[in-house]
Design an enzyme around this catalytic site. Structure first.
Site, PDB file in Angstrom:
ATOM      1  N   SER A  79      -7.764   5.281  -0.028  1.00 36.68           N
ATOM      2  CA  SER A  79      -6.580   4.466  -0.281  1.00 36.68           C
ATOM      3  C   SER A  79      -6.339   4.302  -1.783  1.00 36.68           C
ATOM      4  O   SER A  79      -6.138   5.284  -2.488  1.00 36.68           O
ATOM      5  CB  SER A  79      -6.714   3.119   0.431  1.00 36.68           C
ATOM      6  OG  SER A  79      -5.500   2.419   0.421  1.00 36.68           O
ATOM      7  N   ASP A  91       0.816   4.215  -2.998  1.00 41.40           N
ATOM      8  CA  ASP A  91      -0.574   4.505  -3.361  1.00 41.40           C
ATOM      9  C   ASP A  91      -0.951   5.920  -2.903  1.00 41.40           C
ATOM     10  O   ASP A  91      -0.133   6.619  -2.286  1.00 41.40           O
ATOM     11  CB  ASP A  91      -1.512   3.433  -2.809  1.00 41.40           C
ATOM     12  CG  ASP A  91      -1.659   3.464  -1.300  1.00 41.40           C
ATOM     13  OD1 ASP A  91      -0.800   4.070  -0.630  1.00 41.40           O
ATOM     14  OD2 ASP A  91      -2.637   2.888  -0.779  1.00 41.40           O
ATOM     15  N   ASP A 108      -2.580   7.417  -0.521  1.00 41.90           N
ATOM     16  CA  ASP A 108      -2.402   7.873   0.864  1.00 41.90           C
ATOM     17  C   ASP A 108      -1.116   7.341   1.488  1.00 41.90           C
ATOM     18  O   ASP A 108      -0.884   7.475   2.684  1.00 41.90           O
ATOM     19  CB  ASP A 108      -3.624   7.543   1.724  1.00 41.90           C
ATOM     20  CG  ASP A 108      -3.797   6.056   1.977  1.00 41.90           C
ATOM     21  OD1 ASP A 108      -3.448   5.256   1.092  1.00 41.90           O
ATOM     22  OD2 ASP A 108      -4.295   5.686   3.055  1.00 41.90           O
ATOM     23  N   ASP A 159       0.216   4.387   2.189  1.00 36.14           N
ATOM     24  CA  ASP A 159       0.342   3.310   3.171  1.00 36.14           C
ATOM     25  C   ASP A 159       0.739   1.990   2.516  1.00 36.14           C
ATOM     26  O   ASP A 159       1.136   1.053   3.207  1.00 36.14           O
ATOM     27  CB  ASP A 159      -0.916   3.164   4.034  1.00 36.14           C
ATOM     28  CG  ASP A 159      -2.169   2.821   3.256  1.00 36.14           C
ATOM     29  OD1 ASP A 159      -2.110   2.721   2.013  1.00 36.14           O
ATOM     30  OD2 ASP A 159      -3.233   2.661   3.882  1.00 36.14           O
TER      31      ASP A 159
END
Length: 574
Positions: free
Chosen positions: A146, A299, A301, A303
């Site tokens: 993340s 960010d 990834d 999400d």
């Protein structure tokens, strides 16, 4: 060095590990024994969300072997859980080694006779959730850490509903992973024919779904030249966000070129986290230069999403996660009502540490608002519980995550970017801005202000120090803060709420979680929660005031900021 640590080191020196790994261990024995000890003093924990840790050799690191043993345990549990053919979907982000970890994971699942759908290249985490549901998979994995620093990587595990693992599967998978005694228990290869590569077709199916979330496509068409600045912060957002915005009809999308290329070293930022002003600074500069209408950043990834807008003084400000959530929840409630598509059984979901302003808005609109534990897996779990009875509209939490519609069961910055731009277009169509809308809501519902203090405790003693802090608060909760009495203590680990003045207690009907909340007589709330993915303890502050007219906003907000600062000082957190 403890005997257990030495045993783990010797197991690696004498086991079936690559020669280069053994050479590295020997080098650390000579050059950096402290680093070696940290790498082996424990096994990297497969927690309820999977793995996350610093990359490198050792049992306490993310590497081929720790990922391999986790995958073997997960595969064993899947085969025990389902009698029919099992399939899984696998994705990864832009981080160093993410593709390698994803391919390693795919090979092990395949060697266990499991059908694997592996994305051809990096993709956003929410698309992995969508793919699990679309392909009818029993589980999924995305290799990502993340928004953590570049040294980290991770492994998120998903179940057949496209959500991260919840009870009983989370603990059951952990049990199976812990049964894997070593690398010799892992089936590393032999089922490559079970792997299918997926990509563009799934992208199109996903983006078609996102387009259906639009409430006012005609407004997007009318305001197609809304001036948008977007930064993927070197992450996966670049794969889908520009095309999604194009499909929504937006024609003036300006990408922050310095951060547009996926790169696991994140060369332009200290932390690839849109919550951090520093990570958004290049985007802010571009937004100012272009006099943009809205700035958005995702960010690595994709999400989480952060937005920047101009305030009444023409200054660019970054909305915090609570403000962004309030704007999004209110739009989905209000716009659906105005358009006549709201359902009598509509409901929204937020987490216990997210602003209570959302509860107030939902109540004013006669919509059920459910509060769940931190993490989108709990939002997804509530959707599943209410399926067929109530109509889920939107969910979110203060950590810059939104989940719009129920086709994805994890936070989704791709759809959030598109809807946030639609929201900006909706206001611009009326000659207004999102900041104007925020002020209107404060005038209507009250001025809410939140802040977050994170304290990092690294190393072997870090977890113990955090545990001691939580024990101290449980044993000796504060009786008053900033001169206001603490009236309630909510202990989610004990699942008990207590009125501190009367002694009356009640059961909290949520799963156990190591969270404490102090509720003050004036409605202020302080939450303490150790992070589940980082060596941190987080303190969430929420205070409320009154805003009688828009001209008083700056002064009223400063008064609440000052109140939070006094509480932080009193709790000796800074």
């Amino acid at each position: 060095m403890e005997a257990s640590t030495l045993k783990r080191i010797n197991d690696w020196l004498n086991g079936n590990y690559e020669p280069s790994v053994k050479d590295e261990i020997k080098k650390l024995q000579n050059d950096n024994p402290a680093e070696l000890e940290d790498a082996f003093y424990r096994n990297l924990e497969f927690g309820t969300g999977g793995l996350r840790g610093i990359m490198g050799i050792g049992t306490n690191r993310m590497n081929k072997y720790t990922v391999g043993m986790a995958t073997q345990g997960f595969a064993n549990y899947l085969k025990k859980s389902f009698t029919e053919q099992v399939s899984v979907a696998i994705a990864h982000d832009c981080r160093n080694n993410s593709r390698f970890f994803a391919e390693t994971t795919a090979n092990i699942f395949a060697a266990n006779g499991i059908k694997v759908f592996l994305f051809e290249a990096l993709r956003p985490t929410p698309e992995l959730s969508f793919a699990i549901r679309t392909l009818g998979c029993k589980a999924g994995v995305v290799c990502t850490a993340s928004h953590n620093p570049k040294e980290y990587n991770g492994y998120k595990a998903y179940w057949d509903d496209g959500a991260q693992l919840v009870p009983p599967h989370d603990k059951n998978v952990i049990t199976e992973v812990e049964k894997i005694a070593g690398v010799d228990d892992v089936k590393w290869s032999g089922g490559e024919s079970n792997i299918s590569i997926i990509g563009k077709d799934m992208d199109n199916t996903y983006m078609d779904m996102v387009k259906t979330l639009s409430v006012y496509p005609d407004v997007c068409a009318a305001q197609h030249d809304l001036k948008i600045v977007y930064t993927p912060i070197h992450g996966t957002g670049i794969t889908l966000v520009p095309e999604t915005l194009k499909r929504f009809g937006f024609t003036n999308v300006n990408i922050v070129e310095e951060q547009s290329t996926p790169d696991g070293n994140f060369p332009t930022v200290v932390y690839p986290n849109p919550e951090e002003r520093e990570a958004m600074s290049i985007g802010l500069k571009k937004a100012k230069e272009l006099d943009a209408d809205i700035l958005l950043g995702t960010d690595p990834d994709s999400d989480r999403v952060a937005i920047g807008i101009k305030n009444k003084h023409g200054e660019w400000v970054l909305m915090n996660g609570n403000q962004t959530a309030v704007l999004a929840f209110n739009y989905m409630i209000e716009a659906r009502k105005v358009k006549g598509i709201a359902q009598p059984n509509d409901m929204v979901i937020k987490t216990i540490v997210t602003t209570d302003m959302i509860d107030t808005i939902a109540k004013a609109n006669n919509i059920a608002c459910y509060n769940v534990l931190t993490g989108f897996k709990w939002i997804a779990s509530m959707i599943k519980e209410k399926e067929g009875k109530e109509n889920y509209v939107i969910g979110g939490e203060e950590s810059f995550g939104l989940m719009i519609g129920d086709k994805v069961r994890d936070k989704d910055a791709i759809s959030a970017v598109a809807l946030l731009c639609e929201m900006a277009a909706y206001e611009k169509n009326k000659g207004r801005t999102l900041f104007d809308k925020m002020i209107d809501m404060y005038l209507q519902y009250g001025l809410y202000k939140e802040d977050l203090v994170s304290i990092t405790k690294k190393g072997m003693n870090g977890a113990a120090e955090i545990a001691d802090m939580m024990k101290g608060y449980r044993d000796n909760p504060p009786t008053n803060l900033d001169g206001v009495a603490v009236t309630e203590l909510l202990d989610y680990d004990m699942q008990v709420g207590k009125n501190l003045s009367t002694g009356k207690s009640w059961k909290i009907d949520l799963p156990k979680s190591n969270v404490l909340q102090f509720v003050l007589a004036d409605g202020s709330k302080i939450s303490a929660r150790p992070s589940g993915t980082e060596p941190k303890i987080k303190f969430y502050f929420s205070v409320k005031g009154e805003l009688k007219n828009a001209a008083d906003f700056d002064a009223a907000q400063k008064a609440l900021d000052d109140k939070i600062a006094r509480i932080v000082t009193e709790m000796k957190l800074k």
